[in-house]
Scaffold this active site. Structure first.
Site, PDB file in Angstrom:
ATOM      1  NE  ARG A 130       1.287  -4.837  11.565  1.00  0.00           N
ATOM      2  CZ  ARG A 130       1.795  -4.599  10.127  1.00  0.00           C
ATOM      3  NH1 ARG A 130       3.294  -5.612  10.246  1.00  0.00           N
ATOM      4  NH2 ARG A 130       1.882  -3.409   9.474  1.00  0.00           N
ATOM      5  CE  LYS A 162      -2.713  -0.976   3.802  1.00  0.00           C
ATOM      6  NZ  LYS A 162      -2.001  -2.104   4.277  1.00  0.00           N
ATOM      7  NE  ARG A 218      -4.929  -1.002  10.327  1.00  0.00           N
ATOM      8  CZ  ARG A 218      -3.691  -0.343   9.699  1.00  0.00           C
ATOM      9  NH1 ARG A 218      -3.922   0.471   9.111  1.00  0.00           N
ATOM     10  NH2 ARG A 218      -3.141  -0.791   9.133  1.00  0.00           N
ATOM     11  NE  ARG A 265       6.094  -1.293   9.734  1.00  0.00           N
ATOM     12  CZ  ARG A 265       5.004  -1.279   9.369  1.00  0.00           C
ATOM     13  NH1 ARG A 265       4.713  -0.192   8.458  1.00  0.00           N
ATOM     14  NH2 ARG A 265       3.955  -1.124  10.577  1.00  0.00           N
ATOM     15  NE  ARG A 291       7.349  -3.370   6.323  1.00  0.00           N
ATOM     16  CZ  ARG A 291       5.795  -3.352   6.107  1.00  0.00           C
ATOM     17  NH1 ARG A 291       5.250  -2.735   5.180  1.00  0.00           N
ATOM     18  NH2 ARG A 291       4.845  -3.310   7.323  1.00  0.00           N
TER      19      ARG A 291
HETATM   20  P1  AMP Z   1       0.223   0.367   9.088  1.00  0.00           P
HETATM   21  O1  AMP Z   1       1.743   1.312   8.377  1.00  0.00           O
HETATM   22  O2  AMP Z   1      -0.521   0.988   8.318  1.00  0.00           O
HETATM   23  O3  AMP Z   1       0.494  -0.912   8.923  1.00  0.00           O
HETATM   24  O4  AMP Z   1       0.263   0.494  10.687  1.00  0.00           O
HETATM   25  C1  AMP Z   1       0.342   0.203  11.333  1.00  0.00           C
HETATM   26  C2  AMP Z   1       0.018   0.194  12.690  1.00  0.00           C
HETATM   27  O5  AMP Z   1      -0.043   1.637  13.273  1.00  0.00           O
HETATM   28  C3  AMP Z   1      -0.966  -0.664  12.863  1.00  0.00           C
HETATM   29  O6  AMP Z   1      -1.036  -1.367  12.764  1.00  0.00           O
HETATM   30  C4  AMP Z   1      -1.753   0.161  14.033  1.00  0.00           C
HETATM   31  O7  AMP Z   1      -1.515  -0.321  14.965  1.00  0.00           O
HETATM   32  C5  AMP Z   1      -1.275   1.192  13.768  1.00  0.00           C
HETATM   33  N1  AMP Z   1      -2.391   2.261  12.816  1.00  0.00           N
HETATM   34  C6  AMP Z   1      -2.770   2.702  11.557  1.00  0.00           C
HETATM   35  N2  AMP Z   1      -3.985   2.915  10.938  1.00  0.00           N
HETATM   36  C7  AMP Z   1      -4.337   2.634  11.973  1.00  0.00           C
HETATM   37  C8  AMP Z   1      -6.020   2.693  11.711  1.00  0.00           C
HETATM   38  N3  AMP Z   1      -7.019   3.545  11.036  1.00  0.00           N
HETATM   39  N4  AMP Z   1      -6.662   2.325  13.087  1.00  0.00           N
HETATM   40  C9  AMP Z   1      -5.965   1.520  14.439  1.00  0.00           C
HETATM   41  N5  AMP Z   1      -4.632   2.102  13.824  1.00  0.00           N
HETATM   42  C10 AMP Z   1      -4.068   1.816  13.133  1.00  0.00           C
END
Ligand code: AMP
Length: 197
Positions: free
Chosen positions: A150, A19, A94, A139, A133
């Site tokens: 996740r 993404k 989400r 990370r 990654r």
């Molecule tokens: P991402 O980089 O989008 O995979 O987000 C990394 C982490 O940030 C996720 O696993 C959640 O812990 C938190 N996070 C990101 N976006 C959201 C969202 N819209 N709602 C809740 N937690 C989020």
């Protein structure tokens, strides 16, 4: 083709679908800011802000940040000037609650979404990508256990959004498998068609 000034987009897909990479390219093409909630949280963690302190453990465990907090951050971000003429939200909404909060934030300014890009990939493929990654970026939420968690969170909380946006006739589904350039060109073709219609 003509690129409209007001393009409001979402990109949805499981963790590891690519993404972020595709989002930066879409944002550039349509001249809109790329807003990633994950990046906002990580930047706050890195800077040691209060928000960062509140969310770091949840993120490391692969859990979602509470809707109320996330919704507030996004609503504030969408009020900034650069988002007035469009945006691409990556990683938000989400949950169904977040969809409704986004609806309210947009309605308040008489704004509507134009399209939702769904990047489809197979689970085994994304787990392999994320483990790769983990080696490159290090990370904290890229350990195998957290990755699996996740994916489950995505299945449970985020897949209902696909149906919701399909009903609204906003969904643009793109096969996320293949090399980055190929996927980008598939997205552009599908999005251009959708936005022209
Ligand atoms: P991402 O980089 O989008 O995979 O987000 C990394 C982490 O940030 C996720 O696993 C959640 O812990 C938190 N996070 C990101 N976006 C959201 C969202 N819209 N709602 C809740 N937690 C989020």
């Amino acid at each position: 083709m003509s690129v409209t000034a007001q393009t409001r987009l979402l990109i949805v897909g499981p963790p590891g679908a690519g993404k972020g990479t595709q989002a930066s390219r879409i944002a550039e093409r349509y001249g809109i800011p790329w807003i990633s909630t994950g990046d906002i949280f990580r930047a706050n963690i890195k800077a040691g802000t209060d928000l960062g302190k509140r969310v770091s453990q949840l993120i490391e465990a692969g859990q979602l940040v509470p809707d109320e907090l996330t919704n507030e951050i996004v609503a504030d971000r969408l009020k900034q000037e650069d988002a007035a003429n469009g945006f691409l939200l990556d990683g938000y909404p989400r949950t169904v609650d977040q969809v409704h909060a986004l609806d309210r934030a947009l309605e308040a300014d008489a704004r509507v979404l134009d399209a939702v890009v769904l990047l489809e990939v197979d689970t085994d493929e994304v787990v392999t990508r994320l483990l790769g990654r983990a080696e490159v970026e290090g990370r904290a939420d890229d350990t195998e256990e957290v990755i699996r968690h996740r994916q489950n969170v995505y299945q449970e909380q985020t897949t209902p959004l696909v149906e919701l946006y399909t009903t609204r006739d906003l969904l643009v589904t793109v096969d996320g498998l293949g090399d980055v350039e190929e996927v980008t060109s598939r997205i552009f073709t599908a999005l251009d068609t959708k936005l022209a219609g």
